[in-house]
Scaffold this motif. Structure first.
Motif: not given
Lengths: 117, 109
Positions: B59-77
């Motif tokens: 699991l990887i989570a990223t956030i872009n504060i300026q764009e007010k956006h976050s994503s959660l990624h799952i590799t090899a689900s």
């Protein structure tokens, strides 16, 4: 191990009776606890914020006389569904934020599934 | 309009696929949480982010504060990743949390 304990995990009751659900913070003291309700295939809906030593703050549309919240100690909050009716059947879950240490870290109870017959 | 919007609402993937779930928010936040709710109902906190990126296993989570956006990624689900994923924004200067409507993920073997 669990940081927040919620009890009971499920309960079935007759219409008109009252049901109490407990939420305990096991690892740290909590001045604030949150109570949510979740209908099938829907997200969490915040019902109220429980504040230790003072009155709970209810969200708009939530009847405070119907859903009684008591936060009598720094580790325990209770939600009492009074005079329950079938439409109160739902999944109730509490969460406890930890403000000290890592601020805003959020822990959830296991949830309580209420069925009112 | 909800303070937190998630997409997609439902997602079906084949085992092994790379998965992305998106979360946009409109309020100022002190942290963004990603939560996982299994069919039994219990909720587990996966990540708490205030900037950048965090990784835990697949699991990887990223956030872009300026764009007010976050994503959660799952590799090899994997089928055991099947759950509802919820993002929650912790409003800055307060006790409020705003929840997205959740993304229901089903990973097929």
């Amino acid at each position: 191990g669990a940081v927040v304990s919620q009890h009971p995990s499920w309960v079935i009751c007759k219409s008109g009776t009252s049901v109490k659900i407990e939420c305990r913070s096991l690892d740290f003291q909590a001045t604030t606890m949150f109570w949510y309700r979740q209908f099938p295939k829907q997200s969490l809906m915040l019902m109220a914020t429980s504040n230790e030593g003072s009155k709970a703050t209810y969200e708009q549309g939530v009847e405070k006389d119907k859903f009684l919240i008591n936060h009598a100690s720094l580790t325990l909050s209770t939600l009492t569904v009074t005079s329950a009716h079938p439409e109160d059947s739902s999944f109730y879950i509490c969460s406890v934020p930890r403000w000290a240490g890592v601020p805003g870290e959020l822990f959830f109870g296991e949830g309580s599934r209420l069925t009112v017959l | 309009k909800n303070e937190v919007e998630q997409s997609p609402q439902n997602l079906t993937a084949q085992e092994g696929e790379f998965i992305t779930i998106n979360c946009s928010y409109s309020v100022g936040i002190s942290a963004l949480h990603w939560l996982q709710q299994h069919p039994g109902g219990g909720i587990v906190s996966l990540f708490m982010l205030s900037s950048g990126k965090k990784k835990h296993g697949r699991l990887i989570a990223t956030i872009n504060i300026q764009e007010k956006h976050s994503s959660l990624h799952i590799t090899a689900s994997h089928p055991r990743d099947s759950a509802v994923y919820i993002c929650a924004a912790h409003r800055e200067n307060g006790n409020q949390f705003y929840f997205g409507t959740g993304t229901s993920l089903t990973v097929i073997p």
